[in-house]
Design a protein around this motif. Structure first.
Motif, short mmCIF file in Angstrom:
data_model
loop_
_atom_site.label_atom_id
_atom_site.label_comp_id
_atom_site.label_asym_id
_atom_site.label_seq_id
_atom_site.Cartn_x
_atom_site.Cartn_y
_atom_site.Cartn_z
N GLU A 100 -25.32 -31.10 79.22
CA GLU A 100 -24.99 -29.69 79.26
C GLU A 100 -23.88 -29.39 78.24
O GLU A 100 -22.83 -30.03 78.26
CB GLU A 100 -24.50 -29.29 80.65
N TYR A 101 -24.14 -28.41 77.37
CA TYR A 101 -23.16 -27.97 76.39
C TYR A 101 -22.81 -26.51 76.63
O TYR A 101 -23.70 -25.69 76.85
CB TYR A 101 -23.69 -28.13 74.97
N PRO A 102 -21.51 -26.15 76.56
CA PRO A 102 -21.15 -24.74 76.71
C PRO A 102 -21.38 -23.98 75.41
O PRO A 102 -21.17 -24.50 74.32
CB PRO A 102 -19.66 -24.79 77.05
N SER A 103 -21.84 -22.73 75.53
CA SER A 103 -22.04 -21.85 74.39
C SER A 103 -21.33 -20.54 74.67
O SER A 103 -21.74 -19.78 75.55
CB SER A 103 -23.54 -21.62 74.14
N TYR A 104 -20.26 -20.28 73.92
CA TYR A 104 -19.44 -19.10 74.16
C TYR A 104 -19.95 -17.92 73.35
O TYR A 104 -20.20 -18.04 72.15
CB TYR A 104 -17.98 -19.39 73.80
N ASP A 105 -20.13 -16.76 74.00
CA ASP A 105 -20.57 -15.53 73.35
C ASP A 105 -19.34 -14.66 73.11
O ASP A 105 -18.71 -14.16 74.05
CB ASP A 105 -21.57 -14.79 74.24
N ASP A 106 -19.01 -14.47 71.82
CA ASP A 106 -17.82 -13.73 71.46
C ASP A 106 -17.91 -12.26 71.87
O ASP A 106 -16.90 -11.64 72.21
CB ASP A 106 -17.59 -13.83 69.95
N GLU A 107 -19.11 -11.69 71.85
CA GLU A 107 -19.27 -10.26 72.16
C GLU A 107 -19.09 -9.99 73.64
O GLU A 107 -18.45 -9.02 74.04
CB GLU A 107 -20.64 -9.78 71.68
N THR A 108 -19.68 -10.81 74.48
CA THR A 108 -19.63 -10.57 75.92
C THR A 108 -18.53 -11.35 76.62
O THR A 108 -18.32 -11.16 77.82
CB THR A 108 -20.98 -10.94 76.55
N ASP A 109 -17.83 -12.22 75.87
CA ASP A 109 -16.76 -13.03 76.44
C ASP A 109 -17.26 -13.85 77.64
O ASP A 109 -16.61 -13.94 78.68
CB ASP A 109 -15.59 -12.15 76.86
N THR A 110 -18.45 -14.44 77.46
CA THR A 110 -19.03 -15.26 78.52
C THR A 110 -19.51 -16.59 77.95
O THR A 110 -19.77 -16.71 76.75
CB THR A 110 -20.22 -14.54 79.19
N THR A 111 -19.61 -17.57 78.84
CA THR A 111 -20.09 -18.89 78.46
C THR A 111 -21.40 -19.17 79.18
O THR A 111 -21.49 -19.01 80.40
CB THR A 111 -19.07 -19.97 78.81
N THR A 112 -22.40 -19.53 78.43
CA THR A 112 -23.66 -19.99 79.02
C THR A 112 -23.81 -21.47 78.73
O THR A 112 -23.13 -22.03 77.86
CB THR A 112 -24.86 -19.23 78.44
N TRP A 113 -24.72 -22.10 79.46
CA TRP A 113 -24.87 -23.54 79.35
C TRP A 113 -26.26 -23.87 78.84
O TRP A 113 -27.26 -23.33 79.30
CB TRP A 113 -24.61 -24.22 80.69
N VAL A 114 -26.29 -24.78 77.86
CA VAL A 114 -27.53 -25.19 77.24
C VAL A 114 -27.72 -26.68 77.49
O VAL A 114 -26.78 -27.47 77.34
CB VAL A 114 -27.51 -24.92 75.72
N GLU A 115 -28.91 -27.07 77.87
CA GLU A 115 -29.21 -28.48 78.10
C GLU A 115 -29.94 -29.05 76.89
O GLU A 115 -30.98 -28.53 76.47
CB GLU A 115 -30.07 -28.65 79.35
N THR A 116 -29.39 -30.08 76.30
CA THR A 116 -29.96 -30.71 75.10
C THR A 116 -29.87 -32.22 75.25
O THR A 116 -29.15 -32.73 76.11
CB THR A 116 -29.20 -30.29 73.83
N PRO A 117 -30.55 -32.97 74.39
CA PRO A 117 -30.29 -34.41 74.32
C PRO A 117 -28.89 -34.67 73.78
O PRO A 117 -28.28 -33.81 73.15
CB PRO A 117 -31.37 -34.92 73.34
N GLN A 118 -28.37 -35.84 74.06
CA GLN A 118 -27.06 -36.23 73.57
C GLN A 118 -27.05 -36.24 72.05
O GLN A 118 -27.90 -36.84 71.41
CB GLN A 118 -26.69 -37.63 74.10
N PHE A 119 -26.07 -35.53 71.46
CA PHE A 119 -25.94 -35.51 70.01
C PHE A 119 -25.53 -36.90 69.49
O PHE A 119 -24.87 -37.67 70.17
CB PHE A 119 -24.92 -34.48 69.56
N TRP A 120 -25.89 -37.17 68.26
CA TRP A 120 -25.49 -38.38 67.53
C TRP A 120 -26.09 -39.66 68.11
O TRP A 120 -25.67 -40.76 67.77
CB TRP A 120 -23.96 -38.52 67.48
N GLN A 121 -27.10 -39.52 68.97
CA GLN A 121 -27.72 -40.69 69.56
C GLN A 121 -29.20 -40.75 69.21
O GLN A 121 -29.88 -39.73 69.19
CB GLN A 121 -27.55 -40.69 71.07
N SER A 122 -29.68 -41.94 68.93
CA SER A 122 -31.10 -42.15 68.64
C SER A 122 -31.84 -42.47 69.92
O SER A 122 -31.31 -43.14 70.81
CB SER A 122 -31.27 -43.31 67.65
N LYS A 123 -33.07 -42.01 70.00
CA LYS A 123 -33.87 -42.29 71.20
C LYS A 123 -34.33 -43.73 71.22
O LYS A 123 -34.47 -44.34 72.29
CB LYS A 123 -35.07 -41.35 71.25
N TYR A 124 -34.57 -44.30 70.04
CA TYR A 124 -35.04 -45.67 69.97
C TYR A 124 -34.12 -46.48 69.05
O TYR A 124 -33.63 -45.97 68.03
CB TYR A 124 -36.47 -45.75 69.41
#
Length: 932
Positions: A808-832
């Protein structure tokens, strides 16, 4: 939407896993192998009731007492000895661990600790500045490094660079992926422990060992020396056996790495920029700028180690260890930036013509740039030095019932970094053609061709454009006292218990200072005596358009400094205050961390359908932190307002763990492990210092650390099925499911701050996200004695890692002053990830070819703009070595690394929009070893 996963498996789940062992096949007779100078299998009756295990491991007295299988009684040497030792340690350990051992002094299977670690399954190694650097275990960074079970660190970091560790006295490397209660907490990912040789490990009398190597890099084109020596002496006296070992090493490695790159593409929309023809669509993407970069320098490492050991008798043993390590890392980085879009200055943006649209129809693949500002190259000279000293005393008692270890360790580390950057300008504003993904290099990347400008002509460079300085001082020290007591019992079910305590107090101090000028200084180079232009060439191997330019070398700007600084001080008064900038109180932080830990565990063994053994216990950790710093508030009516800050932290954590080993057959065993672990925040994240903008702003902003950060928690479920066969063969399959809570990310939140009438948007690190890491590790090693003729001396080794993550990574919206959460694979890591090695050993000849590969990885992700999604192509590396024992005392060898001349390739969204292409050097080395 913020995603909340279900709670992790609890103790009931572990009980169910243990019960699964009951369903397996009986028939068991455990065999063990221990190592001596010739790796002979040792009969159990020659062992003490409670022998000392590898550091961090727990003694498995139950299984070691079983009768060995006579068919496995072997004598092995060289690489076979190393494989036998590694296999034996892995087999007997209570944790899930991978082991690399050296069969003799200075004879790790790779030329250094870093290269040896990268062969371990689950390890992802990042390479920079000529060597391996930061690495992760099963997707998680922050790996703890220990020496003989004691934490080591550099500066204010919580770990040390393994490349700085001298390898000659390393007897083995253990990569622990699970932890038992007697191991030190503090790393959620795992621990890399180096086991050093002790004086009484050597033969009675005098032992001399020497090692010399000459490395040659095809980018530096100069030889690099490495020399080391070990002197050991053991003697029997009336008061017991006394031994001493002294070692020293000097390693000097020059490096050079080159990059060509593009910043992230953005839409052409600036009204300040002239784009022709005027009918060019306004929604095309083009990089802000492109660049060439050459990283060069050297790593010089000097180490001295001494160890004195007094073995009074079979029960009492005292050891005193002392070490000094010094690492010098000066670097001389050259860069050349080429503006494409806005200049972010008073100068007009470049004029763009001859635009060619790329295959995606949205990005520009090539164009012509006519600059409307002076440009030129820059150079950064950084002089970095690490100094680390440590002293450790250990008292050990081994009796029939009790095994006691009491130790005291003190370590101090200092780090300093002095950097000076300057840039120069052309005498006119040049024009150049740019191709953002050239076909003149098989790896692609940006290519730049100047119009009518000879970059190698000194007359084309006229003035000093900008200058900045940076100074960093860091110091940390830690004193540790701990004891471990193991008591053997007469109860068959619980054959021993183990308890221990640890107290450690660590102090921190860090101070940074900066000063800089704006662009456009306009100081003529001709007015700076001692400043000499020298040619700079990159090392874009295989490229037909390799650029070259000129700038002063690292000493030129320092030679001109005395006459240059008074001139700068007239426009920038801070340059009048000394040769180097002075740290402001807002850039300093001091503090300390005190931790208390106590643990208890019991080793159990029982037989249901098959023999089962394991450990159940818990570790309790109490940590206190105090950090002192300052806040800085902007004041529109005068100087910034400074205020002292002090933060205190206090945490109490209970870390239970349980594991089970089912001995399914004589050579087949299944491990199950359930562990709770934690990762302490870094010093920089805990720093209470905060910087705020002017109170009159309608949207004030601030940034700082967060002293309220808690340790990141992790719950681990691991399983490993291991089959041991033949004399050195093994195959294992490991599964892991790790759940992390409280992952630290920067997030922006509104806060009410003193003196402000509106909420302040403050960016701090927070314990925020949840993450899941799952995967499979396969590995196997064996010689092939069934092959005919000389092929029976061939061996193979390989491992494969499948890694899957949800973060889970936070994504801050400057216009609405809110944080939403995005689910992604781990950055900088290879699957294999994959490692393979082919080796040969016979008649004194030892040859090895090793291949390392990792799959594509995601480095950055943006939901709204594909050109801000960054990924790296698969990377690979091929190394080889051959060694020959001229006599039983003298050997010579040849080593080669990166034979395929591979580097890294990063891209923005698509393969035809490259971000950065990195070229790594290919190295060759001649080695000579002698031992008497």
């Amino acid at each position: 939407m913020r995603i909340r996963s279900s709670s992790f498996l609890n103790n009931t789940a572990f009980a169910a896993l243990t019960g699964a062992l009951v369903m397996t096949t009986p028939a068991f007779a455990q065999t063990t192998q221990t190592d001596s100078d010739q790796a002979k299998t040792e009969s159990p009756d020659t062992k003490k009731a409670a022998p000392s295990a590898p550091v961090g491991a727990t003694v498995t007295t139950g299984t070691e007492a079983s009768e060995p299988d006579p068919s496995t009684d072997i004598i092995v040497r060289g690489l076979r000895a190393s494989l036998a030792k590694s296999r034996d340690q892995k087999r007997r350990a209570q944790q899930i661990v991978d082991v690399v051992t050296a069969d003799d002094i200075g004879k790790l299977p790779d030329k250094n600790v870093v290269d040896a670690v990268q062969r371990v399954p689950g390890i992802i190694m990042d390479r920079t500045r000529g060597e391996g650097g930061n690495f992760s275990i099963r997707g998680l960074y922050g790996v703890m490094t220990t020496v003989d079970g004691t934490p080591t660190f550099s500066g204010v970091d919580r770990s040390t660079n393994l490349a700085d560790m001298p390898a000659d006295l390393v007897a083995g490397i253990q990569v622990y992926k699970t932890r038992t209660p007697d191991q030190i907490e503090g790393s959620a990912s795992g621990v890399v422990n180096l086991t050093l040789r002790k004086p009484t490990d050597f033969k009675t009398g005098l032992t001399l060992a020497m090692n010399a190597r000459g490395d040659y890099s095809d980018q530096v084109k100069k030889a690099n020396p490495f020399v080391s020596g070990v002197v050991g002496y053991n003697t029997d006296t009336d008061i017991g056996k006394i031994g001493i070992v002294v070692s020293g090493s000097h390693n000097y490695v020059r490096y050079k790495e080159s990059m060509r790159g593009n910043s992230n593409p953005a839409i052409l929309r600036s009204p300040r920029q002239i784009v022709e023809p005027t009918t060019t669509p306004a929604n095309l993407y083009v990089p802000y700028n492109s660049y060439f970069l050459s990283r060069a320098g050297y790593n010089q490492r000097d180490a001295f180690n001494a160890s004195i050991q007094w073995r009074l008798n079979d029960r009492w043993n005292f050891t005193s260890d002392f070490a000094i390590n010094r690492a010098l890392r000066p670097n001389f980085d050259d860069d050349f930036d080429f503006p494409v879009r806005d200049t972010f200055s008073s100068y007009p943006a470049p004029r763009l013509t001859n635009l060619v649209v790329g295959p995606d129809g949205k990005s520009i693949s090539s164009l012509t740039v006519e600059t409307r500002q002076p440009i030129g190259p820059g150079k950064n000279f950084a002089d970095a030095v690490w100094n680390t000293k440590s002293a450790k005393q250990t008292l050990e008692y081994s009796g029939d019932v009790a095994h006691l270890i009491v130790s005291h360790n003190y370590i101090t580390s200092r780090y300093r970094d002095d950097e000076i950057y300057h840039s120069i300008e052309f005498s006119n504003n040049p024009a150049y053609d740019m191709v953002f993904n050239t076909d003149k290099d098989p790896r692609g990347g940006v290519a730049v061709t100047f119009h009518g400008v000879d970059l190698t002509d000194p007359a084309n460079y006229s003035t000093l454009s900008s200058l900045s300085q940076y100074r960093l001082r860091q110091q940390s020290s830690e004193r540790e006292i701990k004891f471990d007591l193991q008591l053997n019992t007469s109860v068959k079910l619980f054959d021993y218990i183990k308890v221990g305590m640890r107290r450690a107090k660590r102090s921190y101090a860090s101070a940074a200072a900066r000063r800089w000028t704006d662009d456009g200084l306009g100081i003529p180079l001709s007015s700076l005596s001692g400043y000499t232009l020298v040619p700079i060439s990159t090392a874009l191997q295989g490229a037909s358009d390799e650029p070259s330019w000129m700038i002063g070398d690292a000493t030129s700007i320092t030679h001109a400094w005395d006459q240059l600084r008074p001139v700068l001080a007239q426009r920038y008064p801070e340059f009048a205050d000394g040769v180097w900038p002075i740290a402001k109180v807002t850039d300093t932080v001091r503090g300390f961390e005190t931790s208390y830990a106590a643990y208890g565990l019991t080793h159990y063994q029982l037989k249901l359908l098959v023999p089962i053994e394991g450990i159940v216990g818990a570790r309790i950790v109490h940590a206190k932190t105090v950090m002192n710093s300052y806040s800085r508030t902007g004041n529109p009516d005068g100087d910034d307002i400074l205020a002292p800050l002090q933060s205190r932290g206090n945490t109490l954590d209970v870390l239970p763990s349980a594991n089970a080993i089912g001995h399914l057959t004589n050579n087949l065993q299944l491990r199950l492990s359930w562990t709770k672990d934690l990762q302490r925040p870094d010093l920089g994240a805990l720093n209470p210092s905060i910087s705020l903008s002017a109170p009159g702003s309608t949207k004030p902003e601030a940034s700082g650390g967060n002293p309220a950060l808690r340790p990141v928690k992790l719950q681990k479920l691991d399983a490993s099925l291991e089959w041991y066969f033949g004399k050195t063969g093994s195959i294992s399959v490991a599964l892991f499911d790790w759940r992390q809570q409280g992952t630290v990310y920067n997030d922006t939140r509104s806060e009410i701050m003193p003196g402000y009438t509106v909420p302040v948007r403050v960016t701090r690190p927070y314990n925020s996200g949840r993450s899941t890491y799952r995967g499979v590790e396969l590995q196997g090693t064996t010689f092939l004695p069934f092959l005919p003729w000389l092929f029976q001396y061939v061996g193979v080794s390989g491992n494969f890692t499948l890694f899957d993550s949800k973060v889970e990574y936070p994504s801050y919206d400057d216009e609405t002053d809110t944080t939403t959460w995005v689910e992604t694979p781990q950055f900088w890591q290879s699957k294999y990830a994959f490692n393979a090695a082919l080796f040969y050993e016979h008649g004194g000849l030892n040859a090895r070819v090793a291949y390392n590969w990792r799959s594509k990885r995601v480095d950055a992700y943006d939901q709204s703009n594909i050109y801000r999604n960054e990924f790296t192509d698969p990377t690979q590396r091929l190394d080889a070595s051959i060694n020959y024992d001229i006599t039983s005392h003298v050997s010579v060898g040849f080593e080669a690394t990166n034979l395929m001349r591979k580097g890294d390739r990063n891209f923005w969204g698509y393969y035809y929009v490259p971000q950065e292409i990195t070229y790594f050097a290919r190295t060759f080395a001649l080695t000579g070893r002698a031992r008497f």
